[in-house]
Design an enzyme around this catalytic site. Structure first.
Site, mmCIF file in Angstrom:
data_model
loop_
_atom_site.group_PDB
_atom_site.id
_atom_site.type_symbol
_atom_site.label_atom_id
_atom_site.label_comp_id
_atom_site.label_asym_id
_atom_site.label_seq_id
_atom_site.Cartn_x
_atom_site.Cartn_y
_atom_site.Cartn_z
ATOM 1 N N ASN A 36 -4.059 13.302 39.541
ATOM 2 C CA ASN A 36 -5.219 13.365 40.436
ATOM 3 C C ASN A 36 -6.227 12.341 39.915
ATOM 4 O O ASN A 36 -6.901 12.580 38.912
ATOM 5 C CB ASN A 36 -5.799 14.786 40.403
ATOM 6 C CG ASN A 36 -7.120 14.897 41.152
ATOM 7 O OD1 ASN A 36 -7.510 13.977 41.882
ATOM 8 N ND2 ASN A 36 -7.809 16.009 40.971
ATOM 9 N N LYS B 169 -8.907 11.352 41.182
ATOM 10 C CA LYS B 169 -10.308 11.650 41.536
ATOM 11 C C LYS B 169 -10.996 10.380 42.067
ATOM 12 O O LYS B 169 -10.326 9.541 42.660
ATOM 13 C CB LYS B 169 -11.034 12.285 40.348
ATOM 14 C CG LYS B 169 -10.252 13.484 39.790
ATOM 15 C CD LYS B 169 -11.027 14.341 38.837
ATOM 16 C CE LYS B 169 -10.136 15.482 38.357
ATOM 17 N NZ LYS B 169 -10.831 16.413 37.470
ATOM 18 N N HIS C 1 -9.479 22.092 45.258
ATOM 19 C CA HIS C 1 -9.800 21.686 43.882
ATOM 20 C C HIS C 1 -11.169 22.247 43.519
ATOM 21 O O HIS C 1 -12.080 22.296 44.353
ATOM 22 C CB HIS C 1 -9.783 20.162 43.749
ATOM 23 C CG HIS C 1 -9.860 19.729 42.321
ATOM 24 N ND1 HIS C 1 -11.055 19.697 41.627
ATOM 25 C CD2 HIS C 1 -8.895 19.373 41.436
ATOM 26 C CE1 HIS C 1 -10.802 19.319 40.371
ATOM 27 N NE2 HIS C 1 -9.509 19.116 40.235
ATOM 28 N N GLU D 178 -13.581 21.047 41.996
ATOM 29 C CA GLU D 178 -14.722 20.147 42.245
ATOM 30 C C GLU D 178 -15.143 20.212 43.709
ATOM 31 O O GLU D 178 -16.330 20.124 44.040
ATOM 32 C CB GLU D 178 -14.352 18.717 41.811
ATOM 33 C CG GLU D 178 -14.366 18.599 40.288
ATOM 34 C CD GLU D 178 -13.397 17.584 39.704
ATOM 35 O OE1 GLU D 178 -12.904 16.706 40.436
ATOM 36 O OE2 GLU D 178 -13.125 17.683 38.492
ATOM 37 N N GLU E 71 -5.817 26.024 37.675
ATOM 38 C CA GLU E 71 -6.728 25.142 36.950
ATOM 39 C C GLU E 71 -7.978 25.908 36.540
ATOM 40 O O GLU E 71 -8.927 26.023 37.334
ATOM 41 C CB GLU E 71 -7.133 23.961 37.831
ATOM 42 C CG GLU E 71 -5.978 23.099 38.271
ATOM 43 C CD GLU E 71 -6.410 21.655 38.508
ATOM 44 O OE1 GLU E 71 -5.798 20.765 37.917
ATOM 45 O OE2 GLU E 71 -7.378 21.425 39.268
ATOM 46 N N GLY F 149 -11.533 18.545 32.628
ATOM 47 C CA GLY F 149 -12.348 17.424 32.169
ATOM 48 C C GLY F 149 -13.181 17.745 30.943
ATOM 49 O O GLY F 149 -14.078 17.000 30.579
ATOM 50 N N SER G 85 -7.303 19.423 31.364
ATOM 51 C CA SER G 85 -7.194 18.722 30.071
ATOM 52 C C SER G 85 -5.773 18.667 29.518
ATOM 53 O O SER G 85 -5.578 18.791 28.312
ATOM 54 C CB SER G 85 -8.171 19.321 29.048
ATOM 55 O OG SER G 85 -9.510 19.157 29.489
#
Ligand code: PGA
Length: 250
Positions: free
Chosen positions: A10, A12, A96, A98, A168, A174, A213
């Protein structure tokens, strides 16, 4: 059933036209011809047409980072499943964290996006996962229930034959802080068990990816868990060497 491992990058909102071309070329050059692992990349939408050309006839799958909950019309900023299909996109991340946290996407909206992906023959990668606060208040399973429930209510358990789930944990994305193998397996096992209670065959075939991560040095242990079928990779997927090392760990 032996599930084929899947590793998806991904990207991003990173990179340039040139760097994304180079990244995909380096990935293609480094992947063994008959890789037992299924590999995919999700570039920023604007790079999809060029990356689609680079991937034509190759085994690496092309993915989108999101997909609209509508087919066409007055939905400024959205990209629909039929549009993505024109460029040989076969995967679409939905839900996701985010998107959920920064852009306010609700479980209901994520479920609609998932349904559109399914309806147009894309494989949705449905992301689920708890925040640190939710984990610390023992709400992890309740959060997963709610996120998965919205999708199952709208599309049914059979739709998961054509989908992938990515667990996730938000606190691991991250942050350099990975879930331990036990933490990952616990939630993956929970998800598979929940699906198995509805349809054992679907649960058995379902690829459940871990994301948060993942790096070359922790991938082997994570992917070695019985219910972890690969990974959704953010930061480490921007570097061909790290991404390839992770793919080869699966
Ligand atoms: P990360 O991102 O690997 O950079 O933690 C994973 C993801 O957000 O899919």
């Amino acid at each position: 059933m032996a599930r084929r491992p899947l590793v998806v990058g991904n990207w991003k909102m990173n990179g340039t036209r040139a760097s994304s071309q180079k990244l995909v070329a380096d990935i293609l050059a480094g992947l063994p011809g008959n890789s037992p692992v299924e590999v995919g990349v999700c570039p920023p939408a604007v790079f999809i047409p060029e990356i689609a050309q680079s991937l034509a006839g190759k085994s690496v799958r092309l993915g989108a980072q999101n997909v609209a909950d509508q087919d066409e019309g007055a939905y400024t900023g959205e990209v629909s499943a039929p549009m993505l299909r024109e460029f040989n996109v076969s995967l679409a991340i939905v839900g996701h964290s985010e998107r959920r946290a920064l852009y306010g996407e609700t479980d209901a909206l994520v479920a609609s996006r998932y349904a559109k992906a399914i309806g147009h023959g894309l494989t949705p990668i449905l992301c689920v996962g708890e925040t640190l606060e939710e984990r610390e208040s023992d709400a992890t399973f309740a959060v997963i229930d709610k996120q998965l429930g919205a999708v199952l209510d709208l599309s049914g358990v059979e739709s998961l034959k054509q989908a992938v789930i990515a667990y996730e944990p938000v606190w691991a994305i991250g942050t350099g802080r990975t879930a331990s193998t036990e933490q990952a397996q616990e939630v993956h096992g929970y998800i598979r068990g929940k699906i198995a209670a509805l349809n054992a065959e679907v649960a058995d075939g379902l690829q459940i990816l871990y994301g948060g991560s993942v790096k070359p040095d922790n991938a082997v242990a994570l992917f070695g868990q019985p219910d972890v079928d690969g990974g959704l990779i953010g930061g480490a997927s921007l570097d061909a060497k790290s991404f390839l090392a992770i793919c080869l760990s699966a």
